[in-house]
Design a protein around this motif. Structure first.
Motif, PDB file in Angstrom:
ATOM      1  N   GLU A   9       0.816  -1.206   0.000  1.00  0.00           N
ATOM      2  CA  GLU A   9       0.000   0.000   0.000  1.00  0.00           C
ATOM      3  C   GLU A   9       0.854   1.262   0.000  1.00  0.00           C
ATOM      4  OE1 GLU A   9      -3.057   0.007   2.967  1.00  0.00           O
ATOM      5  OE2 GLU A   9      -3.446  -2.118   2.672  1.00  0.00           O
ATOM      6  N   TRP A  10       2.024   1.198   0.610  1.00  0.00           N
ATOM      7  CA  TRP A  10       2.933   2.334   0.699  1.00  0.00           C
ATOM      8  C   TRP A  10       4.310   1.904   0.228  1.00  0.00           C
ATOM      9  CZ3 TRP A  10       1.681   7.231   2.591  1.00  0.00           C
ATOM     10  CH2 TRP A  10       0.429   7.350   3.193  1.00  0.00           C
ATOM     11  N   ILE A  11       5.004   2.798  -0.455  1.00  0.00           N
ATOM     12  CA  ILE A  11       6.413   2.571  -0.789  1.00  0.00           C
ATOM     13  C   ILE A  11       7.186   3.818  -0.383  1.00  0.00           C
ATOM     14  CG2 ILE A  11       6.003   0.945  -2.689  1.00  0.00           C
ATOM     15  CD1 ILE A  11       6.536   3.285  -4.644  1.00  0.00           C
ATOM     16  N   ILE A  23       5.019   7.110  -0.361  1.00  0.00           N
ATOM     17  CA  ILE A  23       3.997   7.235  -1.402  1.00  0.00           C
ATOM     18  C   ILE A  23       2.882   6.242  -1.103  1.00  0.00           C
ATOM     19  CG2 ILE A  23       3.509   6.963  -3.871  1.00  0.00           C
ATOM     20  CD1 ILE A  23       5.421   9.266  -3.364  1.00  0.00           C
ATOM     21  N   ASN A  24       1.656   6.731  -0.994  1.00  0.00           N
ATOM     22  CA  ASN A  24       0.490   5.864  -0.854  1.00  0.00           C
ATOM     23  C   ASN A  24       0.052   5.481  -2.265  1.00  0.00           C
ATOM     24  OD1 ASN A  24      -2.136   4.823  -0.677  1.00  0.00           O
ATOM     25  ND2 ASN A  24      -2.577   6.010   1.156  1.00  0.00           N
ATOM     26  N   LEU A  25       0.161   4.212  -2.598  1.00  0.00           N
ATOM     27  CA  LEU A  25      -0.106   3.776  -3.971  1.00  0.00           C
ATOM     28  C   LEU A  25      -1.549   3.999  -4.393  1.00  0.00           C
ATOM     29  CD1 LEU A  25       2.039   0.518  -4.074  1.00  0.00           C
ATOM     30  CD2 LEU A  25       2.639   2.808  -4.860  1.00  0.00           C
ATOM     31  N   ASP A  26      -2.471   4.071  -3.422  1.00  0.00           N
ATOM     32  CA  ASP A  26      -3.867   4.361  -3.754  1.00  0.00           C
ATOM     33  C   ASP A  26      -4.057   5.792  -4.235  1.00  0.00           C
ATOM     34  OD1 ASP A  26      -4.761   1.805  -3.120  1.00  0.00           O
ATOM     35  OD2 ASP A  26      -5.210   2.339  -1.032  1.00  0.00           O
ATOM     36  N   THR A  40       8.603  11.028 -12.442  1.00  0.00           N
ATOM     37  CA  THR A  40       7.681  11.935 -11.775  1.00  0.00           C
ATOM     38  C   THR A  40       6.432  11.152 -11.409  1.00  0.00           C
ATOM     39  OG1 THR A  40       8.514  13.834 -13.010  1.00  0.00           O
ATOM     40  CG2 THR A  40       6.381  14.082 -11.947  1.00  0.00           C
ATOM     41  N   ILE A  41       6.065  11.221 -10.120  1.00  0.00           N
ATOM     42  CA  ILE A  41       4.889  10.526  -9.609  1.00  0.00           C
ATOM     43  C   ILE A  41       3.862  11.589  -9.234  1.00  0.00           C
ATOM     44  CG2 ILE A  41       4.011   8.915  -7.874  1.00  0.00           C
ATOM     45  CD1 ILE A  41       6.991   7.986  -7.547  1.00  0.00           C
ATOM     46  N   TYR A  42       2.729  11.563  -9.902  1.00  0.00           N
ATOM     47  CA  TYR A  42       1.663  12.529  -9.648  1.00  0.00           C
ATOM     48  C   TYR A  42       0.669  11.894  -8.682  1.00  0.00           C
ATOM     49  CZ  TYR A  42       3.540  14.817 -13.779  1.00  0.00           C
ATOM     50  OH  TYR A  42       4.379  15.418 -14.682  1.00  0.00           O
ATOM     51  N   LEU A  43       0.529  12.522  -7.518  1.00  0.00           N
ATOM     52  CA  LEU A  43      -0.396  12.053  -6.498  1.00  0.00           C
ATOM     53  C   LEU A  43      -1.580  13.000  -6.413  1.00  0.00           C
ATOM     54  CD1 LEU A  43       2.396  11.439  -3.892  1.00  0.00           C
ATOM     55  CD2 LEU A  43       1.168   9.658  -5.120  1.00  0.00           C
ATOM     56  N   ASP A  55      10.585   1.969 -14.776  1.00  0.00           N
ATOM     57  CA  ASP A  55      10.131   0.577 -14.881  1.00  0.00           C
ATOM     58  C   ASP A  55       9.890  -0.048 -13.513  1.00  0.00           C
ATOM     59  OD1 ASP A  55      10.225   0.726 -17.632  1.00  0.00           O
ATOM     60  OD2 ASP A  55      12.214  -0.185 -17.783  1.00  0.00           O
ATOM     61  N   GLN A  56      10.683   0.325 -12.537  1.00  0.00           N
ATOM     62  CA  GLN A  56      10.505  -0.217 -11.196  1.00  0.00           C
ATOM     63  C   GLN A  56       9.219   0.312 -10.561  1.00  0.00           C
ATOM     64  OE1 GLN A  56      13.826   0.382  -8.572  1.00  0.00           O
ATOM     65  NE2 GLN A  56      12.990  -0.936  -6.999  1.00  0.00           N
ATOM     66  N   VAL A  57       8.952   1.609 -10.698  1.00  0.00           N
ATOM     67  CA  VAL A  57       7.709   2.185 -10.176  1.00  0.00           C
ATOM     68  C   VAL A  57       6.517   1.551 -10.879  1.00  0.00           C
ATOM     69  CG1 VAL A  57       6.341   4.280  -9.915  1.00  0.00           C
ATOM     70  CG2 VAL A  57       8.805   4.374  -9.577  1.00  0.00           C
ATOM     71  N   LEU A  58       6.595   1.416 -12.193  1.00  0.00           N
ATOM     72  CA  LEU A  58       5.511   0.806 -12.950  1.00  0.00           C
ATOM     73  C   LEU A  58       5.282  -0.629 -12.501  1.00  0.00           C
ATOM     74  CD1 LEU A  58       3.472   1.286 -15.215  1.00  0.00           C
ATOM     75  CD2 LEU A  58       5.214   0.490 -16.821  1.00  0.00           C
ATOM     76  N   GLY A  59       6.356  -1.375 -12.258  1.00  0.00           N
ATOM     77  CA  GLY A  59       6.237  -2.760 -11.787  1.00  0.00           C
ATOM     78  C   GLY A  59       5.560  -2.848 -10.442  1.00  0.00           C
ATOM     79  N   ILE A  60       5.878  -1.925  -9.539  1.00  0.00           N
ATOM     80  CA  ILE A  60       5.234  -1.911  -8.212  1.00  0.00           C
ATOM     81  C   ILE A  60       3.743  -1.618  -8.353  1.00  0.00           C
ATOM     82  CG2 ILE A  60       5.088  -0.659  -6.043  1.00  0.00           C
ATOM     83  CD1 ILE A  60       8.170  -0.371  -6.229  1.00  0.00           C
ATOM     84  N   LEU A  61       3.404  -0.636  -9.179  1.00  0.00           N
ATOM     85  CA  LEU A  61       2.005  -0.261  -9.350  1.00  0.00           C
ATOM     86  C   LEU A  61       1.176  -1.375  -9.980  1.00  0.00           C
ATOM     87  CD1 LEU A  61       2.329   3.443 -10.477  1.00  0.00           C
ATOM     88  CD2 LEU A  61       1.588   2.592  -8.266  1.00  0.00           C
ATOM     89  N   THR A  62       1.785  -2.181 -10.844  1.00  0.00           N
ATOM     90  CA  THR A  62       1.053  -3.284 -11.476  1.00  0.00           C
ATOM     91  C   THR A  62       1.142  -4.576 -10.674  1.00  0.00           C
ATOM     92  OG1 THR A  62       2.954  -3.874 -12.839  1.00  0.00           O
ATOM     93  CG2 THR A  62       1.356  -2.326 -13.789  1.00  0.00           C
ATOM     94  N   GLY A  63       1.893  -4.539  -9.553  1.00  0.00           N
ATOM     95  CA  GLY A  63       1.999  -5.715  -8.702  1.00  0.00           C
ATOM     96  C   GLY A  63       3.010  -6.744  -9.159  1.00  0.00           C
ATOM     97  N   GLU A  64       3.842  -6.396 -10.121  1.00  0.00           N
ATOM     98  CA  GLU A  64       4.815  -7.348 -10.657  1.00  0.00           C
ATOM     99  C   GLU A  64       6.161  -7.271  -9.962  1.00  0.00           C
ATOM    100  OE1 GLU A  64       4.970  -6.447 -14.803  1.00  0.00           O
ATOM    101  OE2 GLU A  64       2.854  -6.845 -15.086  1.00  0.00           O
ATOM    102  N   ASP A  65       6.418  -6.215  -9.201  1.00  0.00           N
ATOM    103  CA  ASP A  65       7.742  -6.000  -8.601  1.00  0.00           C
ATOM    104  C   ASP A  65       7.605  -5.725  -7.113  1.00  0.00           C
ATOM    105  OD1 ASP A  65      10.468  -5.690  -8.416  1.00  0.00           O
ATOM    106  OD2 ASP A  65      10.447  -3.604  -9.061  1.00  0.00           O
ATOM    107  N   GLN A  66       7.154  -6.710  -6.354  1.00  0.00           N
ATOM    108  CA  GLN A  66       6.943  -6.499  -4.930  1.00  0.00           C
ATOM    109  C   GLN A  66       8.051  -7.079  -4.137  1.00  0.00           C
ATOM    110  OE1 GLN A  66       3.014  -7.476  -3.606  1.00  0.00           O
ATOM    111  NE2 GLN A  66       2.084  -6.485  -5.335  1.00  0.00           N
TER     112      GLN A  66
END
Length: 66
Positions: A9-11, A23-26, A40-43, A55-66
């Protein structure tokens, strides 16, 4: 009583000034890759420029890089 979820939920990411930001992923609305290798991460409430690779941020958001 504690609630447990296996989902991230948080990184914590390093911003471009060298500080650490939680960062709260929600709350992530959008991410973008910058030409200088930063991301750049827009919250909902703020914008964070991170040194974490796109790519690492994208992987975390899609659940592939936990």
């Amino acid at each position: 009583m504690f609630n447990y979820s296996s989902e991230v939920e948080w990184i914590q990411v390093a911003d471009v000034s060298g500080g650490q930001v939680w960062i709260n992923l929600d709350k992530v609305d959008c991410i973008s890759e910058n030409g200088d290798g930063t991301t750049t991460i827009y919250l909902t409430t703020k914008i964070v420029r991170s040194t974490m690779p796109f790519d690492q941020v994208l992987g975390i958001l899609t659940g592939e890089d936990q």
